[in-house]
Design an enzyme around this catalytic site. Structure first.
Site, PDB file in Angstrom:
ATOM      1  N   GLU A  41       0.817  -1.219   0.000  1.00 53.03           N
ATOM      2  CA  GLU A  41       0.000   0.000   0.000  1.00 53.03           C
ATOM      3  C   GLU A  41       0.849   1.268   0.000  1.00 53.03           C
ATOM      4  OE1 GLU A  41      -3.327   2.314   2.697  1.00 53.03           O
ATOM      5  OE2 GLU A  41      -2.492   0.430   3.398  1.00 53.03           O
ATOM      6  N   ASP A  42       1.952   1.269   0.754  1.00 61.26           N
ATOM      7  CA  ASP A  42       2.687   2.516   0.995  1.00 61.26           C
ATOM      8  C   ASP A  42       3.995   2.657   0.216  1.00 61.26           C
ATOM      9  OD1 ASP A  42       0.700   3.160   2.740  1.00 61.26           O
ATOM     10  OD2 ASP A  42       1.766   2.518   4.541  1.00 61.26           O
TER      11      ASP A  42
END
Length: 735
Positions: free
Chosen positions: A81-82
């Site tokens: 996600e990051d």
């Protein structure tokens, strides 16, 4: 870097004795990879981001007891996600299992409105393949709650509300009682800080007295257990602040009136070759020989464990100083399952039984998960119905047992067995007695469903069905073309507005949409067209009877057009609404211009009460009390639309409020009550109703109150009248 290394070494101390060298190397590789991927990224608190995955991995290992694959996934859960890495990269480096768990944990992008609902839906789809996804997600949420101090106030309320609405019931369902309690406590602390601090203070004040009571209570039990040569540990735990607060609200009692603040836990070191159930009942016999039990407070979850695997004997007994005390009796195996839930079952032989129970639960929601037309919010509502309710066990005529949520009816039972059985159900027989389809089932009922080929599903069944499966099947039976519903609903709504002698403007539509807490006009038309909403009291909703104070739904709008304004002046109001700063509290002023808000009919807040704002799709703000159940649902599914709100002083406007009185009847008491209200406090009364039965009276008062100060002063004065026992506010204006 040394700070990160220190935290990682602390984590290693927890796991190094549990795993062989090969697994420890896999965990090391996952940490080094995640640390490099998150390098330079910081959390809101200012600490390096990698500290969060380490903490989640520690919870997974220590508190839930999962293995190396889960720990690797926990360390890597935010990488996709990051950072720039993909699920394929994770699969190449750490294998398919880890990659699949990480993929299940990766949040979806999308509108603020439905992100949480869709994320939950994705998690549950993965849950049917691998329960570890949801266990890691719960651990992730626990650490986020433990570090919530660094967030903005409106974010704290959103995250705490979402946690109570979804993650606490999930932890409960999976048997993670220790984590569930901590999530509840932290949510309560951030969502209702004043009430939390007050209960902490009251508990601290009674600590010395409580410890004395515990020692006095345990002493004779320990002596008897030693004589009987039963090896066990006896400890005590306090009822959580959240549970205390919930009980105070639900029962309408004060802190001092809660009798089961204490629970004594007896954990037996089970002897081999003797059934654990028998050993627990032997201890129960010892306890009830010493202290008299409360007959209706004996719970046997060993003979018939809860669906999440919880096993224990509970009994409430009369202890020293006339205090009721709950005693929990279980073995070490049962205690570990109670604390660690699903993961602990893998250590014991009955894992297959529990997996079957879990599979039954997942099966109940699978229809929703696989239905592409299923609306995210509808799914969330229906899923929540089956998540946290107490279960009852119902038997078929052949003796097969089916577990349903408490409050389930004949229709719920019929649909749980088969869709056709539900569609054609006309009633049932329970113990040879005929009962209707709306009959509420009791634990242990043996039910024979009766059907007819001429029977078809009825819309009114939705009023008394409890399970998501039954509700979905009934709705499916009535799903005609969506366009037909909307067209029919549009006609009904427009006709209702015309009958109220109001113009067909978008502003009037928005008032109706806000009144029913809906998202847009399509949803309004659809709900009305399907018969789920009745268009009653439209003139009152639109303010056509604003001169009359006796309104059914108390809806206040501070954006009335001035006489010389054109019909389309609403555009200015919308512009103002969109300039709302969601990071600052929304200030509620009396006679406020150019800002539109209304008070929610579900909880009827009055000035001075703690409130929160929900921004509807047209930037209309609906004001709810902070503890309102309706707003808890919004916090979990549409948290970004929630803003904090604060009242200014309200002196001119008054609000319909309901009070309930009870006490001992005497001559002149009604006259004294009405004098206190109208003469001493100058408060207008809409209606006063008193019922008397054998010397006991109940009063129902509808009054117009300016703010909470006036209300509290009135309640304080009424309680001083001779004969009145309790005075309480009723949030719901109409039964």
């Amino acid at each position: 870097m040394s700070y990160i290394e220190d935290r990682y070494q602390d984590f290693l101390k927890v796991i190094q004795d549990k795993f062989d060298e090969e697994r420890l190397q896999r965990i090391e590789k996952a940490f080094r990879f995640a640390n490099a991927a998150h390098d330079g990224i910081k959390r809101k608190s200012g600490e390096p981001y990698i500290i969060h995955p380490i903490a989640v991995a520690k919870i997974i290992a220590k508190d839930i007891g999962l293995g190396a694959t889960s720990i690797c996934a926990a360390l890597l859960h935010d990488v996709v996600e990051d950072t720039e890495y993909s699920v394929a990269d994770i699969e190449n480096m750490f294998g398919e299992k880890v990659a699949k768990i990480v993929d299940g944990l990766t949040k979806l992008s999308g509108d603020f409105d439905s992100r949480q609902a869709l994320t939950l839906k994705k998690m549950l789809m993965t849950l049917s393949d691998d329960v570890r996804v949801i266990l890691i997600k719960i651990a992730d949420r626990l650490h986020n709650m433990q570090t919530l101090d660094s967030m903005m106030p409106h974010k704290k309320i959103k995250i705490a509300g979402e946690t109570l609405f979804l993650y606490v019931p999930l932890a409960h369902r999976l048997g993670l009682y220790a984590i569930k309690n901590e999530l509840e406590e932290l949510s309560f602390k951030y969502k209702h800080p004043e009430e939390y601090n007050q209960i902490i203070y009251l508990l601290h004040n009674q600590e010395e007295k409580r410890n004395y009571l515990v020692n006095e209570f345990i002493k004779p039990i320990n002596e008897k257990l030693n004589i009987e040569n039963i090896e066990c540990s006896v400890s005590h735990r306090l009822k959580s602040t959240y549970s205390i607060w919930q009980k105070m609200k639900k029962k309408g009692v004060s802190f001092n009136e809660i009798y089961d603040l204490l629970a004594i836990r007896i954990v037996i070191k089970a002897k081999p070759n003797i059934s654990e159930k028998r050993q627990c009942f032997d201890v129960l016999s010892i306890v009830t020989d010493i202290y008299k039990p409360k007959p209706d407070r004996i719970r046997d979850w060993i003979t018939m464990p809860k669906v999440n695997g919880y096993e224990s004997l509970h009994v409430t007994v009369m202890g020293p100083q006339g205090k009721w005390v709950e005693v929990q009796i279980r073995t070490e195996r049962m205690d570990e399952i109670a604390e660690r839930g699903f993961a602990a079952h893998y250590r014991y032989k009955d894992i297959s039984t529990y997996e079957n129970e879990l599979e039954t639960w997942i099966e109940r929601i699978r229809d929703h998960l696989q239905n592409p037309e299923s609306d995210a919010f509808e799914f969330l509502d229906d899923f929540k119905l089956n998540l946290y309710s107490t279960e009852i066990n119902i038997f078929t005529p052949k003796g097969d047992m089916i577990t349903l949520p408490q409050g389930s009816t004949i229709i719920d039972f019929a649909y749980d067995i088969h869709t056709d059985l539900g569609n054609k159900c006309i009633g049932a027989k329970i113990n040879l007695k005929l009962v209707p389809v709306s009959h509420v089932l009791q634990n242990g009922d043996q039910v024979e469903i009766l059907t007819s080929e001429n029977q078809t599903p009825k819309l009114e069944w939705l009023k008394f069905t409890t399970t998501a499966k039954a509700r979905a099947k009934i709705k499916d039976a009535f799903k005609l073309e969506k366009k037909e519903h909307i067209e029919r609903g549009k006609e009904i709504v427009e006709e209702a507005i015309k009958n109220a002698n109001a113009p067909l403007t978008s502003n009037n539509l928005k008032k109706i949409i806000a009144h029913f807490n809906l998202n847009n006009k399509e949803q309004l038309y659809s709900e009305v067209g399907m018969g789920f909403l009745e268009m009653e009291g439209v003139d009152e909703i639109l303010g056509k009877k604003s001169e009359n104070k006796l309104v059914k739904y108390w809806n206040i709008t501070f954006s009335r057009k001035k006489k010389d304004e054109p019909e389309n002046a609403e555009k200015d109001t919308q512009k103002t609404g969109k300039s709302i700063d969601r990071k600052k509290p929304f200030i509620l002023k009396e006679g406020q211009d150019n800002v539109k808000y209304s008070l929610a009919k579900c909880c009827n807040p009055i000035p001075g009460e703690k409130v929160i704002g929900y921004i509807s799709s047209d930037e209309h703000i609906i004001i709810h009390k902070t503890g309102c159940k309706e707003v808890e649902k919004f916090l979990s599914s549409q948290g970004e639309r929630i803003i904090t709100a604060e009242w200014t002083k309200f002196k001119r406007q008054s609000y319909l409020t309901r009070l309930r009185l009870d006490g001992f009847d005497r001559v002149g008491i009604v006259n004294e009550v009405t004098n206190v209200i109208s003469k001493e406090h100058n408060i207008n009364m809409r209606s006063v109703k008193f019922d008397t039965n054998e010397g006991i009276f109940e009063g129902d008062l509808f009054l117009y109150i300016h703010n909470t100060d006036d209300l509290n002063n009135l309640i304080s004065r009424l309680t001083r009248i001779k004969g009145i026992d309790t005075v309480s506010r009723v949030e719901k204006l109409y039964d």
